[in-house]
Design an enzyme around this catalytic site. Structure first.
Site, short mmCIF file in Angstrom:
data_model
loop_
_atom_site.label_atom_id
_atom_site.label_comp_id
_atom_site.label_asym_id
_atom_site.label_seq_id
_atom_site.Cartn_x
_atom_site.Cartn_y
_atom_site.Cartn_z
N TRP A 8 1.33 -1.39 0.55
CA TRP A 8 0.40 0.17 0.02
C TRP A 8 0.77 1.44 0.04
O TRP A 8 0.50 2.39 -0.56
CB TRP A 8 -1.09 -0.31 1.46
CG TRP A 8 -2.14 1.09 1.43
CD1 TRP A 8 -2.55 2.17 0.58
CD2 TRP A 8 -2.91 1.27 2.51
NE1 TRP A 8 -3.35 2.78 0.91
CE2 TRP A 8 -3.22 2.79 2.27
CE3 TRP A 8 -3.40 0.64 3.46
CZ2 TRP A 8 -4.23 3.36 2.71
CZ3 TRP A 8 -4.76 1.07 4.41
CH2 TRP A 8 -4.58 2.43 3.69
N TYR B 173 -4.73 1.44 -4.71
CA TYR B 173 -2.89 1.60 -3.61
C TYR B 173 -2.42 2.94 -5.10
O TYR B 173 -1.20 2.03 -6.08
CB TYR B 173 -2.07 1.14 -3.29
CG TYR B 173 -3.12 -0.32 -2.69
CD1 TYR B 173 -3.72 0.65 -1.24
CD2 TYR B 173 -2.25 -1.41 -1.69
CE1 TYR B 173 -4.36 -0.48 -0.90
CE2 TYR B 173 -3.19 -2.40 -1.36
CZ TYR B 173 -3.95 -1.86 -0.37
OH TYR B 173 -4.57 -2.84 0.64
N GLN C 20 -8.78 -10.96 4.43
CA GLN C 20 -7.91 -10.47 4.95
C GLN C 20 -7.60 -9.29 5.80
O GLN C 20 -9.41 -8.55 5.65
CB GLN C 20 -7.19 -9.64 3.80
CG GLN C 20 -6.01 -8.45 4.01
CD GLN C 20 -5.09 -7.96 3.02
OE1 GLN C 20 -4.99 -6.71 3.14
NE2 GLN C 20 -5.27 -9.44 1.97
N TYR D 161 -3.25 -7.49 8.61
CA TYR D 161 -3.07 -6.38 7.89
C TYR D 161 -2.93 -5.75 8.91
O TYR D 161 -3.33 -5.50 9.95
CB TYR D 161 -3.70 -5.39 6.83
CG TYR D 161 -5.40 -5.37 6.97
CD1 TYR D 161 -5.40 -4.30 7.14
CD2 TYR D 161 -6.16 -5.86 6.21
CE1 TYR D 161 -6.95 -3.26 7.27
CE2 TYR D 161 -7.83 -4.85 6.64
CZ TYR D 161 -7.81 -4.41 6.97
OH TYR D 161 -8.95 -2.98 6.77
#
Length: 330
Positions: free
Chosen positions: A21, A57, A190, A218
């Site tokens: 990211w 991103y 995730q 994450y």
């Protein structure tokens, strides 16, 4: 480095995976392109094989940088994980939030996971990444305007076509995962998870453990807070979304730093940084398959990779857990 299978698939990846990211710039301030490329190469050279990114991103920039890096990395040496379902170039689906792109232009982000949109997004990601397949393809956020079965049917077609190896989700509840499983077999979910943010332990994590689904964690360092480098009075840069977040109040920063001070002796005996100790704790938690950790340059990437070599004894994990139980955040 330990390598783990994603769910019941044949996709095996590193327990510490490169989170891309920050190198895309969007909401993070970015990184020099050469530094970002060096970070990816250093990660791979030090045992990291997983690279997680998303079209959002940097509005394609993160994927493009990874694609450039892949030109000098054997494709079968890495597992590329990217996403779909966030559109900034199409006002369709569920409005998510207003933002700005890397050039400072206003954009509106929508959650949209309709069939045709997914097919288009997949082709765009393959092009930017310079590859003909994606190892793990994940919906970025749930889209409440599109039935989950429609979304997953599109993903199943991509899997049958060989364009993706495995299907995953991000930020899904246990019930949403169950619905998705009516159409295909998910590899993973995730979700945010750290020492100080453990909400998934209530429902999502037990569901994943019971059904052999991987959990990709994450923000295991809570966006830098668990590195010990953020002190009371820290000034965040313009546009940094951490400012105003509940974890970054003066009181919570002080409390977390007191907690980290109690871990310093353990880190020192292992010749490790606090960040490495936190990452090692994360991937040692039951049901946690992968920890995503970002890096802007080669030195950070090497430090992250070394966390995957750090072994914690059961009594050390228990010591950390005992200290965590006494941590009070407001």
């Amino acid at each position: 480095m330990e390598y783990r299978l994603l769910g019941e698939t044949a996709v095996k990846t590193s327990a510490v995976t490169f989170g891309a990211w920050a190198i895309g710039g969007w909401m993070w301030g970015g990184a020099e392109r050469k530094d970002a490329l060096d970070a990816i190469h250093a990660s791979v050279s030090n045992g990291v094989t997983g690279i997680d990114t998303a079209p959002a991103y940097g509005q394609g920039l993160s994927e493009e940088i990874i694609g450039e890096a892949l030109k000098s990395i054997p494709r079968d040496r890495v597992q590329i994980m990217t996403k779909y379902g966030l559109r900034w170039d199409l006002k369709k689906g569920e409005f998510f939030f207003d933002s700005k792109d890397n050039a400072g232009n206003d954009i509106q982000v929508y959650r949209y996971a309709g069939k045709e949109s997914i097919i288009e997004e997949c082709e765009n990601s393959l092009r930017r990444l310079g590859t003909d397949y994606i190892d793990l393809y994940q919906i970025h956020w749930a889209d409440n305007t599109t039935p989950i079965d429609e979304t997953m049917e599109a993903i199943l077609r991509l899997e049958e076509q060989g364009k993706i190896r495995a299907a995953g989700v991000c930020n899904y509840s246990a019930d949403q995962m169950k619905t998705a499983e009516n159409t295909l077999s998910l590899a993973s979910n995730q979700v945010p998870y750290s020492m100080v943010l453990r909400d998934i332990e209530k429902e999502v994590l037990p569901y994943c453990i019971a059904n052999q689904k991987s959990v990709i964690a994450y923000s295991p360092l809570q966006r830098g807070l668990l590195t010990g480098k953020i002190k009371p009075g820290h000034q965040f840069g313009e546009g940094d979304t951490r400012e105003g977040n509940r974890f970054y109040t003066e009181g919570n920063i002080k409390a977390i730093n007191r907690f980290l001070d109690e871990l310093r002796p353990m880190a020192e005996t292992k010749n490790a940084t606090l960040a490495q100790l936190v990452i090692a704790w994360t991937i040692a938690q039951p049901g946690i398959t992968v920890a995503l950790v970002g890096a802007r340059d080669a030195s950070q990437a090497i430090q992250n990779a070394r966390a995957g070599e750090l072994q914690l004894k059961s009594e050390e994990i228990q010591y950390i857990n005992n200290k965590l139980s006494g941590l009070q955040l407001t």
